[in-house]
Scaffold this active site. Sequence first.
Site, PDB file in Angstrom:
ATOM      1  N   GLY A  73       1.056  -1.209   0.197  1.00  0.00           N
ATOM      2  CA  GLY A  73      -0.071   0.019   0.091  1.00  0.00           C
ATOM      3  C   GLY A  73       0.858   1.376  -0.127  1.00  0.00           C
ATOM      4  O   GLY A  73       0.158   2.263   0.131  1.00  0.00           O
ATOM      5  N   GLY A 131       2.707   2.245  -2.420  1.00  0.00           N
ATOM      6  CA  GLY A 131       2.546   2.831  -4.059  1.00  0.00           C
ATOM      7  C   GLY A 131       3.842   2.733  -4.943  1.00  0.00           C
ATOM      8  O   GLY A 131       4.280   3.271  -5.581  1.00  0.00           O
ATOM      9  N   LYS A 132       4.100   1.061  -4.597  1.00  0.00           N
ATOM     10  CA  LYS A 132       5.366   0.710  -5.086  1.00  0.00           C
ATOM     11  C   LYS A 132       4.968   0.619  -6.919  1.00  0.00           C
ATOM     12  O   LYS A 132       5.534   0.678  -7.543  1.00  0.00           O
ATOM     13  CB  LYS A 132       5.214  -0.927  -5.619  1.00  0.00           C
ATOM     14  CG  LYS A 132       6.031  -0.884  -3.916  1.00  0.00           C
ATOM     15  CD  LYS A 132       6.392  -2.622  -3.588  1.00  0.00           C
ATOM     16  CE  LYS A 132       5.552  -2.859  -2.903  1.00  0.00           C
ATOM     17  NZ  LYS A 132       4.199  -2.776  -1.736  1.00  0.00           N
ATOM     18  N   THR A 133       3.336   0.192  -7.144  1.00  0.00           N
ATOM     19  CA  THR A 133       3.152   0.225  -8.674  1.00  0.00           C
ATOM     20  C   THR A 133       3.561   1.040  -9.338  1.00  0.00           C
ATOM     21  O   THR A 133       3.399   1.390 -10.464  1.00  0.00           O
ATOM     22  CB  THR A 133       1.441  -0.340  -8.618  1.00  0.00           C
ATOM     23  OG1 THR A 133       1.968  -1.572  -8.014  1.00  0.00           O
ATOM     24  CG2 THR A 133       1.622  -0.666 -10.131  1.00  0.00           C
ATOM     25  N   SER A 134       2.717   2.610  -8.552  1.00  0.00           N
ATOM     26  CA  SER A 134       2.501   3.415  -8.904  1.00  0.00           C
ATOM     27  C   SER A 134       3.865   4.257  -9.519  1.00  0.00           C
ATOM     28  O   SER A 134       4.222   4.722 -10.471  1.00  0.00           O
ATOM     29  CB  SER A 134       1.512   4.669  -8.029  1.00  0.00           C
ATOM     30  OG  SER A 134       0.533   4.132  -7.854  1.00  0.00           O
ATOM     31  N   ASP A 159       3.837  -9.677  -8.228  1.00  0.00           N
ATOM     32  CA  ASP A 159       3.158  -9.741  -7.280  1.00  0.00           C
ATOM     33  C   ASP A 159       1.152 -10.208  -7.510  1.00  0.00           C
ATOM     34  O   ASP A 159       1.260 -10.518  -8.430  1.00  0.00           O
ATOM     35  CB  ASP A 159       2.746  -8.619  -6.838  1.00  0.00           C
ATOM     36  CG  ASP A 159       1.721  -7.872  -5.622  1.00  0.00           C
ATOM     37  OD1 ASP A 159       1.404  -9.139  -4.923  1.00  0.00           O
ATOM     38  OD2 ASP A 159       1.663  -7.480  -5.122  1.00  0.00           O
ATOM     39  N   THR A 209      -7.641   1.213  -6.446  1.00  0.00           N
ATOM     40  CA  THR A 209      -7.477  -0.206  -6.202  1.00  0.00           C
ATOM     41  C   THR A 209      -7.871  -1.186  -4.431  1.00  0.00           C
ATOM     42  O   THR A 209      -8.344  -2.027  -5.111  1.00  0.00           O
ATOM     43  CB  THR A 209      -5.859  -0.055  -6.341  1.00  0.00           C
ATOM     44  OG1 THR A 209      -5.529   0.317  -7.556  1.00  0.00           O
ATOM     45  CG2 THR A 209      -5.130  -1.335  -6.001  1.00  0.00           C
TER      46      THR A 209
END
Length: 578
Positions: free
Chosen positions: A18, A20-23, A45, A497
């Site tokens: 949560g 913000g790795k993907t962002s 993931d 998300t």
Amino acid sequence: MALPDVRTRYLFFTGKGGVGKTSLSCATGLALAEAGQRVLIVSTDPASNLDEVLETPLGATPTQVLPGLFALNIDPEAAAAAYRERMVGPYRGILPDAAIRSMEEQFSGGCTVEIAAFDAFAELLGLPARTVDFDHVIFDTAPTGHTLRLLTLPSAWSEFLDTNAGGASCLGPLSGLDKQKDLYAATVAELADPARTTVVLVARPEAAALREAERTRAELAELGVRNQWLAVNGVFVAGSGDAIAGAMSDRHAGALAHIPVGLNELPRSETPFVARGMVGLAALRAALQPVGMAPEACAMPDVALPAGLAPLIDQLAATGHGVVMTMGKGGVGKTSVAAALALSLARRGHKVLLTTTDPAAHLSWTLEQAEPNLRIGRIDPAAEVARHRDDVLARAGADLDPNARAMLEEDLRSPCTEEIAVFHAFARTVEEGRDAFVVLDTAPTGHTILLMDSAEAYHREVLRTRGDMPEAVRQLLPRLRDPDFTRVLIVTLAEATPVHEAERLQADLRRAQIEPFAWIINQSLLASGTVDPVLAARVGYEAPFIRRVGELAMRVALVPWLAEAPVGGAGLVGMVKA
């Protein structure tokens, strides 16, 4: 927006769920692509939302998102099915059917999913020819506990293969792994090469997230991965006199002023709080070039707000005992919610065990003082592996001849043993709900569902290695499926998300014949009463997701973003009273 200063071909974005790795990985990839580089973003993931952030359906092969920008998802379940067939398929029609069924059983556990996903990951990192068309390969990795396992598996399996030239393995024929030995060695070399690989530790400007990032930094350094970068995501600086805005700004500044020493020595970037999130290419571009907030964005939405936690706790307490499980995407606040529920039940006079199956557990940071009626525990993988190994050797190895016992010991040195050992501990913990309340702060969604869905596979594994099954394991699934014994609480945030992930979680639970008891929307700015212009823009963003949860859930509780952090008795009581 300040992004990590990219110097290497491979980048890993890792951190607590949560944060913000993907962002950030997608924003970094987009910036590089628009600067003329060819970039591949890869998600490892199990609960990936890379498709959603990039607005592009993805598969196991690179898909073009924009000129110069490609992405793919390593689907662990699909990878496991392919891996299983690759190992078993050559023996079909050669070995007896009973032998084939035995091999398939050995490949049916959760560990196979982990290894299969790693195999796909290792090929991308350890075989440069697979990614020769790209200037940069960005790995959007799973939450911290899973990522650390993923990164340590090369060393674990290399050591296992070095010391086990033959014999049994919980993954079946050892030759299937031995063929990958050179690939694993190449993967380890790439991970540890500072000229080739950078690990970006992503954290929110919050004390717990920074502590988790420090733990990750230290463990990676011990593995020889020392080229690290700290990316602090979502830094908020108040621009008004609003009380909530001031508290958030002070909390972020305080956390940044007390960054752990090891982290503080790393190169660092800070990205600002983005009111409308970073899902979709337009949002990513807007975040890279922020613009002023339109005044109309401050209008308060018209949405009915659910009640808080107190009425929900009344319903939970009425049963007098049982299991309460908080579940959801990493970073939504499951630990704080679980601690608040456990503390409230204990203060009502009930005996309560608060524990976790999360590899990245931090209950001790959330509830720091002793409380009457409340015990705090943790399922510790290392301790459970030692207990399981001793138990198996005592029960199944006592009457074996030296060769057979040696084969059993080899099997127990395999990394898969951890999954089996943790599963047994989970079953024992659930059993305690017969006489008290057990509040389980569970691991992130993919791990938790895997744990429960693996019951039958572990049943077979127990029979294979021990010849019997503990009653706690036998009763686990019936207890989890009994709505009078187990209450599952899905925790989410009022964001795209987390709500979509929670919706998938509810569908998975229902397929497993488990009906969620309630949903909890945590850290709601809409419920906080803020009138800060920037935070008010996030308020407007929350409203449709609050409505969506109301459509999905049997019961809903809403917890506001609180000026006092939910740490310690006073902070947790504040969550319940809000």
